[in-house]
Design an enzyme around this catalytic site. Structure first.
Site, mmCIF file in Angstrom:
data_model
loop_
_atom_site.group_PDB
_atom_site.id
_atom_site.type_symbol
_atom_site.label_atom_id
_atom_site.label_comp_id
_atom_site.label_asym_id
_atom_site.label_seq_id
_atom_site.Cartn_x
_atom_site.Cartn_y
_atom_site.Cartn_z
ATOM 1 N N LYS A 1 6.048 -10.858 2.255
ATOM 2 C CA LYS A 1 7.188 -11.544 2.893
ATOM 3 C C LYS A 1 7.211 -11.256 4.373
ATOM 4 O O LYS A 1 6.709 -10.247 4.843
ATOM 5 C CB LYS A 1 8.530 -11.118 2.266
ATOM 6 C CG LYS A 1 8.954 -9.656 2.479
ATOM 7 C CD LYS A 1 9.678 -9.375 3.788
ATOM 8 C CE LYS A 1 9.920 -7.883 3.985
ATOM 9 N NZ LYS A 1 9.915 -7.438 5.371
ATOM 10 N N GLY B 1 5.258 -3.785 7.102
ATOM 11 C CA GLY B 1 6.418 -4.654 7.324
ATOM 12 C C GLY B 1 6.366 -5.932 6.519
ATOM 13 O O GLY B 1 7.102 -6.885 6.777
ATOM 14 N N SER C 1 7.062 -3.464 -2.468
ATOM 15 C CA SER C 1 8.095 -4.181 -3.225
ATOM 16 C C SER C 1 7.481 -5.328 -4.018
ATOM 17 O O SER C 1 7.896 -5.618 -5.146
ATOM 18 C CB SER C 1 9.164 -4.733 -2.281
ATOM 19 O OG SER C 1 9.723 -3.684 -1.521
ATOM 20 N N ASP D 1 14.185 -4.740 -1.187
ATOM 21 C CA ASP D 1 13.407 -5.978 -1.059
ATOM 22 C C ASP D 1 12.879 -6.486 -2.399
ATOM 23 O O ASP D 1 12.350 -7.600 -2.461
ATOM 24 C CB ASP D 1 12.186 -5.760 -0.143
ATOM 25 C CG ASP D 1 12.548 -5.591 1.323
ATOM 26 O OD1 ASP D 1 13.699 -5.904 1.688
ATOM 27 O OD2 ASP D 1 11.685 -5.151 2.090
HETATM 28 P P1 ATP Z 1 9.103 -3.196 4.113
HETATM 29 O O1 ATP Z 1 8.653 -4.444 4.798
HETATM 30 O O2 ATP Z 1 9.855 -3.451 2.860
HETATM 31 O O3 ATP Z 1 9.737 -2.206 5.001
HETATM 32 P P2 ATP Z 1 6.424 -2.182 4.207
HETATM 33 O O4 ATP Z 1 5.580 -3.402 4.054
HETATM 34 O O5 ATP Z 1 6.579 -1.629 5.581
HETATM 35 O O6 ATP Z 1 7.813 -2.459 3.541
HETATM 36 P P3 ATP Z 1 5.211 -1.118 1.853
HETATM 37 O O7 ATP Z 1 3.762 -1.460 1.968
HETATM 38 O O8 ATP Z 1 6.043 -1.930 0.964
HETATM 39 O O9 ATP Z 1 5.835 -1.057 3.318
HETATM 40 O O10 ATP Z 1 5.301 0.407 1.391
HETATM 41 C C1 ATP Z 1 5.850 1.431 2.127
HETATM 42 C C2 ATP Z 1 5.554 2.796 1.471
HETATM 43 O O11 ATP Z 1 5.621 2.713 0.045
HETATM 44 C C3 ATP Z 1 4.181 3.278 1.798
HETATM 45 O O12 ATP Z 1 4.307 4.377 2.654
HETATM 46 C C4 ATP Z 1 3.545 3.671 0.490
HETATM 47 O O13 ATP Z 1 3.075 5.007 0.497
HETATM 48 C C5 ATP Z 1 4.613 3.498 -0.567
HETATM 49 N N1 ATP Z 1 4.127 2.760 -1.771
HETATM 50 C C6 ATP Z 1 4.421 3.028 -3.034
HETATM 51 N N2 ATP Z 1 3.837 2.180 -3.884
HETATM 52 C C7 ATP Z 1 3.141 1.308 -3.147
HETATM 53 C C8 ATP Z 1 2.336 0.180 -3.466
HETATM 54 N N3 ATP Z 1 2.127 -0.226 -4.710
HETATM 55 N N4 ATP Z 1 1.795 -0.494 -2.440
HETATM 56 C C9 ATP Z 1 2.025 -0.099 -1.164
HETATM 57 N N5 ATP Z 1 2.763 0.967 -0.818
HETATM 58 C C10 ATP Z 1 3.322 1.682 -1.790
#
Ligand code: ATP
Length: 296
Positions: A11, A100, A105, A138
């Site tokens: 997203k 991001g 999620s 999310d």
């Molecule tokens: P958001 O945009 O919701 O802030 P993001 O894209 O920055 O999220 P994600 O990749 O969703 O970040 O994940 C953030 C943290 O979640 C990571 O530091 C990771 O260690 C942990 N995590 C747990 N499970 C997973 C997974 N299946 N895939 C990715 N990260 C995961």
């Protein structure tokens, strides 16, 4: 052996308005989510207990065991249904971790969908959405896909119909940005200001009714962008280069460090992606389209 495959999109936030910190520690948000066509795959197959593997471009950065949100999703679902949590989850990770793009999620949403099917629980969208909200702010949107307004901490959704597809380039940065670090930074720069109630505003809603890239581009807004750029100063150059190369608009996605550039068409997105990579201002650039949806 029976297995269920869920394909789950990343997203971006077209608007991310961040309000005050609530008594429960979450920020009050008003956001417009759009799911885009960069997909993780979550395969659920019979197992003994819950196990997880990760492969694909960003598989190396996915945490193992109960640190993995997809594992927690499977356990939470089994607990809710009153059954033993027995499943093997194999994740093919194309969504950068901590980029991001809500990839974690997305995997949680994929695990919920796939385990509901594998275990033949027959829970409906409403039940799954409630479990999703307990896993992360999310996750309910990632379960729904499409385009939606999110309020509360992002878990209260109102689906939006859009007139057509929007074409984006995701400029993938080297490395990660911690969502909590970005919010902490925002709080520290905001202390002396009064924070108003967050609102997505009318302009993005009107723009989405026509899906005109210029109108959507003018309505993009991210309250986390300034602090994300402070924490990762090279993003200034990435954003500027995208605009110089002819992107309609550009924005940091969520808490970053991925930048999302809006293009005029699918062809424009493809050429812009190649030019961004050549310019050396990102680790990779991927042309995508939204809205995208989960599939099984
Ligand atoms: P958001 O945009 O919701 O802030 P993001 O894209 O920055 O999220 P994600 O990749 O969703 O970040 O994940 C953030 C943290 O979640 C990571 O530091 C990771 O260690 C942990 N995590 C747990 N499970 C997973 C997974 N299946 N895939 C990715 N990260 C995961």
């Amino acid at each position: 052996v029976r297995q269920v495959i869920a394909r789950v999109p990343a997203k971006i936030n077209l608007v991310l308005a961040v309000g005050a910190v609530r008594p429960d520690g979450y920020h009050e948000l008003a956001t417009v989510f759009q799911a885009v066509s960069l997909y993780d795959e979550v395969v659920a197959s019979p197992g003994d207990g819950v196990s997880v593997s990760a492969s694909g471009p960003y598989g190396y950065a996915v945490p193992a065991g109960d640190l993995n949100i997809a594992v927690r999703a499977a356990r939470t679902l089994a607990h809710h249904a009153g059954i033993a949590a027995d499943v093997r989850l194999d994740i093919t990770k194309a969504i950068p971790v901590a980029g991001g793009l809500a990839g974690g999620s997305a995997d949680a949403a994929g695990a919920l969908l796939a385990c509901n099917e594998l275990w033949r629980l027959g829970l409906d969208d409403r039940d799954l959405s409630g479990i999703a909200a307990a896993l992360g702010s999310d996750v309910p949107f990632m379960l729904a896909g499409g385009t939606a307004v999110g309020t509360g901490r992002g878990e209260q959704l109102r689906h939006l119909d859009t007139a057509g597809m929007l074409h984006w380039v995701l400029a993938i940065a080297d490395g990660q940005l911690s969502t909590s670090a970005v919010y902490r930074r925002l709080d520290s720069v905001r202390t002396s200001q009064s924070v108003s109630k967050p609102d997505v505003g009318q302009s993005i809603l009107t723009a989405l009714q026509t899906a005109d890239p210029v109108a959507v581009g003018l309505a993009l807004r991210n309250d986390l962008q300034e602090v994300a750029v402070e924490l990762r100063p090279t993003l200034t150059q990435t954003l500027q280069t995208g605009r110089d190369l002819g992107a309609v608009s550009g924005i940091v996605s969520g808490s970053g460090p991925t930048c999302a550039f809006l293009a005029r068409s699918a062809d424009h997105a493809r050429s812009l992606a190649a030019e961004l990579v050549s310019a050396g201002v990102c680790a990779d650039a991927i042309a995508v389209a939204g809205p995208a949806f989960l599939s099984e």
